[in-house]
Scaffold this active site. Structure first.
Site, mmCIF file in Angstrom:
data_model
loop_
_atom_site.group_PDB
_atom_site.id
_atom_site.type_symbol
_atom_site.label_atom_id
_atom_site.label_comp_id
_atom_site.label_asym_id
_atom_site.label_seq_id
_atom_site.Cartn_x
_atom_site.Cartn_y
_atom_site.Cartn_z
ATOM 1 C CB THR A 129 -0.927 0.019 1.223
ATOM 2 O OG1 THR A 129 -1.805 -1.111 1.160
ATOM 3 C CG2 THR A 129 -1.768 1.288 1.255
ATOM 4 C CE LYS A 180 -5.661 -1.238 1.544
ATOM 5 N NZ LYS A 180 -4.375 -1.919 1.669
ATOM 6 C CE LYS A 204 2.025 2.029 4.869
ATOM 7 N NZ LYS A 204 1.622 1.284 3.618
#
Length: 309
Positions: free
Chosen positions: A113, A188, A256
């Site tokens: 990711t 995502k 994050k």
């Protein structure tokens, strides 16, 4: 397998994929690479910590490489699942990076990711070297990786997607091409924005019900049959009630990811007020020592506030 852009079926060349490399054997990558080995593919693994790679080989067979370049040599597909943009660049680029070892026509599939920018950057670099790049972040967490039931969102050229898709299905329940390079990462981000809001809403709802003296197990059972139902309620509702946060997707990782979402929003002009607020709440969880708690620990934050901590 779905392709939202071309809706084409993977060609027979996908069936010819036999040799693969997997870079990064963390909580996600370790079982993902394991599914490839169980499927009968020739798997070479690389991990920054070599004992982890040796452990994987002892469990699944295959071979451990000393560098990403060595792992990628002769592979039809090279999969990666590492921590962030910088980690991805470190294993893909440079003298010992995977790109340097990949044969023309091979496909690099990135499950990290990361940002859409790094996906576009690496896709462009791959093109100059005669190789292909797909950004393919996953959803489903550690449990999904272990069960081989991940959802994979892909960005990249249709031909590269078609080359890789059948192999990705060894650890996925759904593999979909969203669009060009970077589109998988953007999808995502949409996923994480949704998750952040839903988890905070569920935390507030359970906390509210507890303060009102309700049997929240019963309440969740009832409303879980209606419009409020969600994956988070079904899979995390009871554990939130019980205060169990020692598994799943860690708060550090979620922060994050939300940072990536907020940075992209600055670029494209989207407004993310709820996401920004939930990101701050996760910051509170970190300050309270819950860095490695599951993301459902937002309810723990509310309980700590009530206790005056």
């Amino acid at each position: 397998m779905n392709d939202a852009v071309s809706n084409s079926t993977a060609p027979s060349s996908s069936d010819a994929v036999r040799r693969v490399a997997f870079l990064g054997l963390g909580v996600m990558g370790y079982p993902m690479a394991g599914h490839l080995a169980k499927a009968g593919l020739e798997v070479t693994v690389y991990n920054r910590s070599s004992p982890k790679a040796e452990q994987w080989v002892a469990e699944y067979g295959g071979r451990a490489a000393r560098t990403p370049r060595e792992a990628a040599g002769g592979a039809d597909l090279v999969m990666a699942c590492v921590g962030n943009d910088d980690d991805l660049r470190s294993i893909a680029l440079g003298e010992h990076g995977a790109f340097a070892g990949m044969a023309r026509g091979a496909v690099f599939v990135d499950h990290t990711t990361a940002s859409a920018n790094v996906a576009r950057e690496l896709a462009a670099l791959a093109d100059t070297q005669g190789i292909q790049f797909i950004d393919a972040p996953v959803s489903g967490g550690e449990a999904g990786a272990q069960k081989g039931a991940l959802t994979i969102m892909c960005g990249g050229e249709a031909a590269a997607f078609e080359r890789a898709a059948l192999t990705l299905e060894h650890y996925a329940a759904a593999v979909t091409r969203i669009g060009a390079a970077g589109a998988g990462q953007l999808a995502k981000m949409v996923n994480q924005i949704c998750v952040a809001g839903m988890v905070q809403g569920l935390a507030e709802a359970i906390n509210f019900g507890e303060q009102a003296g309700l049997d929240m197990r019963l309440v969740l059972e009832v409303i879980g049959k209606g419009a409020a139902a969600s994956w988070q309620m079904e899979n995390r509702g009871k554990t939130m009630i019980d205060g169990k946060f020692d598994y799943g997707f860690a708060v550090d990782w979620m922060r994050k990811d939300l940072g990536i979402c907020l940075e992209e929003a600055k670029r494209n002009g989207a407004s993310l007020p709820v996401t920004a607020l939930v990101d701050q709440f996760y910051g509170d969880v970190q300050a309270l020592g819950g860095n490695r708690y599951d993301t459902s620990s937002l309810i723990w934050r509310l309980r700590q506030l009530k206790a005056g901590r």
